[in-house]
Design a protein around this motif. Structure first.
Motif, short mmCIF file in Angstrom:
data_model
loop_
_atom_site.label_atom_id
_atom_site.label_comp_id
_atom_site.label_asym_id
_atom_site.label_seq_id
_atom_site.Cartn_x
_atom_site.Cartn_y
_atom_site.Cartn_z
N ASP A 60 0.84 -1.35 0.07
CA ASP A 60 0.02 -0.06 0.15
C ASP A 60 0.80 1.20 -0.11
O ASP A 60 0.24 2.26 0.01
N LEU A 80 1.14 6.78 1.06
CA LEU A 80 0.43 5.67 0.69
C LEU A 80 -0.17 5.93 -0.72
O LEU A 80 -0.45 6.98 -1.36
N LEU A 112 -5.01 7.34 7.29
CA LEU A 112 -5.69 6.39 7.96
C LEU A 112 -6.61 7.24 9.06
O LEU A 112 -6.35 8.30 9.62
N TYR A 163 -4.50 -2.12 6.91
CA TYR A 163 -2.90 -1.62 6.55
C TYR A 163 -1.97 -2.61 6.98
O TYR A 163 -1.14 -3.01 6.21
#
Lengths: 181, 313
Positions: A60, A80, A112, A163
């Motif tokens: 990722d 990311l 996130l 993740y």
């Protein structure tokens, strides 16, 4: 009249929301993901142990910019592929014990949906191979009493476990990839 | 001879055993349970309303639990009855007057401390403090201290005037507090700067800043200049600070993500949030002697009096 590109608006909203949730909230959540790898702990650590080298194994991650190597206080900015960047500081790195611990420096809810986290990655022997555990503690994106769905405990758990899980799958594939036909 | 031996055993039990009539109570946030520990054993546990964060005790066997996600504080009577006090606040840190007359509640996102009159729970005062009040601790008579996590400061509250009368500069991310009444000393665990600030409370001066492990998150002291125990959340260890020497003398491995710590009767008790257990540390030996499983997510502990009625049951 200045027109903001449509995709900037959610980012602005999230940046504002982050401002109200900079601090840790009061209800921490657990994350724990593990994987077994058919390779020795030394071979796994060679790939995963370099704090700044996460882009080489995490699927990722687009890129990681690191300073300070593997010394306490080292940092990495992990960009990311899905957007956003995680800025993280190294708390402790123990090469001989195949483990390191780090924590988030600044929240980025586009990366996130969490306001803060800390985590530890550890490699241990497992039969002829290795077991890698990636565990940690986080607070939801909005630490107020009425978080929106996208910044709730559940949203945070989902995103953090994905993740970590994706990362360990990528690590396994990279380490084992060279050994399978 | 036999008589002498049993005398000796009795004496040893008195010295090393738990303080009579007292117990440590640990709050498990995910498990929504309180667990009572006496000596090296769990002696009781009971369910409380969802997501208890901080537990506090008065001198009369009553317990208080904050629910940051529930906008409330629970009061648990010695007979086990639970009463909910709804609050317009994200209740986190707690401090209670030993006589049970007043409860102080930190409002995490409201940046204030509420003073509640007991037993009614009526709000008697509202004290604006620095950003993100974490732990609260009673100091010298009439003084309350609050760790202002995002303010790099400890707020000093005059409990008579119900007003913040000053702030003490500390490290980065002050979270946990402990007070030694005999030395009038305040110990502050700074979660981001990985150190403990030691303050002479009478003089309002910083005596020392002592480096400990990563993410110090809980602190407790044996009053009278005894050892100071600091949990290092990210290092899964406890640092022991010698109060006189102002230096770390030992580092003791414990469970994962240790948070709160409490001291009673020769033992220190550490709530290991991730591993769902409590480490029991023998203070004289400076080592962990027991790991007691508890309900999920243990975070904080309090030393509580076991009410006579309850102890007699």
């Amino acid at each position: 009249m200045v027109r903001l590109p449509r995709r900037v608006l959610p980012a602005l909203f999230l940046a504002f929301a982050a401002g109200t949730a900079l601090a840790h909230g009061p209800t921490p959540q657990k994350i724990a993901q593990t994987v077994t790898i058919k390779a020795s702990p030394d071979a796994v650590w060679k790939v995963v142990g370099d704090f700044g080298g996460i882009a080489s194994w995490h699927p990722d991650v687009a890129k990681a910019e690191a300073t300070g190597g593997n010394a306490e206080g080292a940092t990495r900015k992990v960009t990311l592929k899905s957007g956003g960047a995680l800025v993280e500081g190294l708390d402790e790195w123990k090469g001989p014990e195949w483990t390191y611990s780090y924590r988030m420096s600044d929240p980025d809810l586009t990366a996130l949906p969490v306001s803060s986290y800390s985590a530890t990655l550890t490699v241990t022997p497992d039969g002829d191979g290795s077991r890698v555990e990636w565990m940690g503690r986080f607070y939801r994106g909005d630490t107020g009493n009425e978080p929106p769905d996208n910044l709730s405990d559940e949203a945070g758990r989902e995103a953090m476990n994905r993740y970590f899980g994706n990362g360990l799958k990528g690590l396994k594939a990279k380490v084992e990839g060279g050994r399978t036909p | 001879m036999t008589t002498c031996r049993s005398c000796l055993v009795f004496l040893i039990v008195l010295i090393a055993g738990p303080a009579a009539g007292q117990a440590v109570v640990v709050a498990s946030q995910q498990g929504a349970r309180l667990t009572r520990i006496e000596g090296e054993a769990v002696t009781a546990s009971f369910t409380v309303p969802a997501s208890p964060a901080v537990v506090a005790a008065d001198g009369r066997g009553r317990l208080y639990v904050s629910h940051p996600d529930g906008r409330a504080v629970s009061v648990i009577e010695p007979d086990g009855a639970v009463r909910r006090l709804p609050l317009p606040a994200q209740a986190f840190g707690l401090a209670v007057e030993p006589d049970g007359s007043r409860l102080y509640v930190g409002d995490w996102s409201g940046h204030r401390v509420l003073c509640l009159s007991l037993p009614t729970g009526a709000v008697a005062g509202e004290i604006p403090v620095g950003p993100d009040p974490a732990s609260l601790v009673l100091g010298e008579p009439g003084r309350l201290y609050v760790a202002e996590r995002e303010g790099r400061s400890v707020g000093v509250i005059d409990m008579g005037a119900l007003r913040r009368v000053g702030g003490l500069p500390v490290g980065d991310g002050p979270f946990a507090l402990a007070y030694d009444p005999d030395l009038a000393r305040l110990y502050v665990a700074n979660v981001r700067s990985n150190d403990v600030t030691v303050i002479d409370a009478a003089a309002g001066q910083v005596l020392a800043t002592i480096p400990v492990g990563t993410a110090p998150y809980g602190v407790a002291v044996v009053s009278g200049g005894g050892p100071v125990l600091v949990t290092n959340q990210h290092a899964a260890s406890v640092s022991v600070i010698e109060a006189r020497a102002l230096s770390v003398s030992a580092t003791i491995p414990v469970g994962r993500y240790p948070e709160g710590v409490a001291i009673l009767g020769g033992f220190a008790y550490v709530a290991n949030w991730f591993s769902d257990d409590v480490s029991v540390i023998d203070l004289a030996a400076r080592k962990e002697v027991r790991r007691l499983p508890v309900a999920e997510g243990p975070r904080t502990l309090a030393v509580a009096r076991i009410a006579p009625a309850e102890a007699a049951r």
